[in-house]
Design an enzyme around this catalytic site. Structure first.
Site, PDB file in Angstrom:
ATOM      1  N   GLY A 225       0.816  -1.217   0.000  1.00 50.78           N
ATOM      2  CA  GLY A 225       0.000   0.000   0.000  1.00 50.78           C
ATOM      3  C   GLY A 225       0.850   1.267   0.000  1.00 50.78           C
ATOM      4  N   ASP A 255      -4.044  -3.480  -9.002  1.00 51.94           N
ATOM      5  CA  ASP A 255      -4.284  -3.790 -10.419  1.00 51.94           C
ATOM      6  C   ASP A 255      -3.451  -2.853 -11.313  1.00 51.94           C
ATOM      7  OD1 ASP A 255      -6.197  -5.481  -9.353  1.00 51.94           O
ATOM      8  OD2 ASP A 255      -7.804  -4.003  -9.596  1.00 51.94           O
TER       9      ASP A 255
HETATM   10  P1  ADP Z   1      -3.496  -4.290  -3.494  1.00 55.91           P
HETATM   11  O1  ADP Z   1      -4.504  -3.318  -4.072  1.00 55.91           O
HETATM   12  O2  ADP Z   1      -3.267  -5.480  -4.356  1.00 55.91           O
HETATM   13  O3  ADP Z   1      -3.724  -4.607  -2.030  1.00 55.91           O
HETATM   14  P2  ADP Z   1      -1.489  -2.358  -2.649  1.00 55.91           P
HETATM   15  O4  ADP Z   1      -2.536  -1.652  -1.838  1.00 55.91           O
HETATM   16  O5  ADP Z   1      -0.326  -2.926  -1.914  1.00 55.91           O
HETATM   17  O6  ADP Z   1      -2.105  -3.499  -3.573  1.00 55.91           O
HETATM   18  O7  ADP Z   1      -0.994  -1.281  -3.719  1.00 55.91           O
HETATM   19  C1  ADP Z   1      -0.127  -1.577  -4.785  1.00 55.91           C
HETATM   20  C2  ADP Z   1       0.864  -0.449  -4.987  1.00 55.91           C
HETATM   21  O8  ADP Z   1       0.194   0.787  -5.230  1.00 55.91           O
HETATM   22  C3  ADP Z   1       1.791  -0.209  -3.803  1.00 55.91           C
HETATM   23  O9  ADP Z   1       2.920  -1.069  -3.857  1.00 55.91           O
HETATM   24  C4  ADP Z   1       2.160   1.265  -4.015  1.00 55.91           C
HETATM   25  O10 ADP Z   1       3.158   1.403  -4.996  1.00 55.91           O
HETATM   26  C5  ADP Z   1       0.868   1.868  -4.573  1.00 55.91           C
HETATM   27  N1  ADP Z   1      -0.035   2.386  -3.533  1.00 55.91           N
HETATM   28  C6  ADP Z   1      -1.110   1.795  -3.039  1.00 55.91           C
HETATM   29  N2  ADP Z   1      -1.745   2.543  -2.107  1.00 55.91           N
HETATM   30  C7  ADP Z   1      -1.049   3.650  -2.015  1.00 55.91           C
HETATM   31  C8  ADP Z   1      -1.186   4.830  -1.242  1.00 55.91           C
HETATM   32  N3  ADP Z   1      -2.185   5.010  -0.379  1.00 55.91           N
HETATM   33  N4  ADP Z   1      -0.251   5.774  -1.393  1.00 55.91           N
HETATM   34  C9  ADP Z   1       0.749   5.583  -2.241  1.00 55.91           C
HETATM   35  N5  ADP Z   1       0.936   4.501  -3.044  1.00 55.91           N
HETATM   36  C10 ADP Z   1       0.047   3.546  -2.926  1.00 55.91           C
END
Ligand code: ADP
Length: 311
Positions: A225, A255
């Site tokens: 995230g 995604d």
């Molecule tokens: P998923 O939606 O599969 O749970 P993540 O939430 O880990 O995946 O998000 C994937 C990528 O998107 C992270 O590795 C990061 O690069 C980016 N990302 C996601 N949420 C945030 C956020 N709140 N702020 C900044 N980058 C984010």
């Protein structure tokens, strides 16, 4: 060409309300999109300028409507028809909350799945990269993604598999491995039986290095995230952090990250560029109120602000 797979798509309907009044009438204006994780990947790849084809299963009136939505979005689509009705998912945004009502979707008959396998083999043979995202529909065994990963990899495509639970475990155990898996922190903790936090990068690295299930997978990404991600590629380990810009809607960031990986891997980019591109896509999606959509006019700012370090 990049092929995206969505086995259980949905017509996503979003309602924006100041307040959700329970047990009374709420008057709303719907916003409808062709939904499902693979379709978010396809939409973002379209923004990145890639040649994309979306495939999966579509049925009934909702399925026909879904095809119209994809056409209107400019997403090239080649889905297999099924008897069951494509599902509808409702997303209610109210006073800073997000309340979702998700139908489980139709059950797939064996002959429908056979038809899909044949369609997939035909499309995958023309693809450089194949992305497979999300959960399997009812009626499909947990090892199905492992099976189609084998079909695509044997045809020369690189498969990026974004799933969790039993279908991810089956793919990790299978003979032909995907090019990339991208569990998030919660999913990898579930798989390893651990409770790592975003601070436990060294421990996570050791746990993955000593787990034979990951040893033959070229790219293993653990996304975290707002804390970015950790990536492992052929023995090298990297930490990626995104710039500190406020997020407005991180739904679909995983995604979008997959779209970034597909784009950069299809282009034959080096490790750092692959990770920079993927994290830029995740972040740009989190900065956009729309799900599976990047704020493209801030590409340079975010791309240059992503920090990738080798561990
Ligand atoms: P998923 O939606 O599969 O749970 P993540 O939430 O880990 O995946 O998000 C994937 C990528 O998107 C992270 O590795 C990061 O690069 C980016 N990302 C996601 N949420 C945030 C956020 N709140 N702020 C900044 N980058 C984010």
């Amino acid at each position: 060409m990049i092929l995206t797979v969505t086995m259980n798509p949905s017509v996503d309907t979003r309602y924006q309300l100041d307040e959700l009044i329970i047990d009374d009438v709420n008057r709303v204006t719907p916003e409808k999109t062709a939904g499902g994780k693979g379709l978010n990947v396809a939409r973002v790849l379209g923004q990145l300028g890639d040649d994309v084809v979306a495939t999966g299963l579509l049925g009934g009136h909702m399925g026909a409507y879904m095809a119209e939505l994809m056409d209107a979005n400019g997403i090239k689509n080649d889905f297999v028809p099924i008897k069951g009705e494509t599902r509808i998912c409702l997303n209610i945004l109210h006073a800073g909350n997000q309340t979702e009502l998700l139908e489980s979707g139709p059950t797939i008959a064996p002959e429908e799945l056979d038809a899909f396998t044949a369609k997939f083999a035909e499309l995958a043979s023309k693809a450089d990269v194949v992305t497979i995202s999300g959960s399997l529909p009812r009626g499909v065994e947990a090892d199905y993604y492992a099976k189609i990963t084998g079909i695509a990899e044997n045809a020369g495509a690189k498969v990026l598999l974004d799933t969790s639970g039993a279908s991810l475990e089956a793919a990790l155990k299978s003979e032909v491995k995907p090019e990339l898996v991208k569990p998030n922190l919660t999913e990898i903790n579930g798989l390893l039986g651990t409770s790592f936090t975003t601070d436990d990068v060294d421990e996570l690295r050791s746990a993955l290095a000593s787990d034979a299930r990951f040893s033959d997978i070229p790219w293993v990404i653990v996304s975290m995230g707002a804390a970015g991600s950790v990536g492992f590629h052929n023995g090298r380990a990297f930490r990626a952090k995104t710039p500190d810009i406020p997020a407005v809607n991180a739904t679909g960031s995983g995604d979008s990250t997959i779209a970034g990986f597909a784009h950069a891997i299809a282009a034959g980019a080096d490790d750092e560029t692959v990770l920079r591109t993927a994290n830029t896509c995740g972040k740009l999606n989190a900065m956009d109120p729309m799900t599976g959509h990047l704020v493209m006019d801030r590409w340079d700012e975010v791309y240059n602000g992503v920090v990738v370090t080798e561990l």
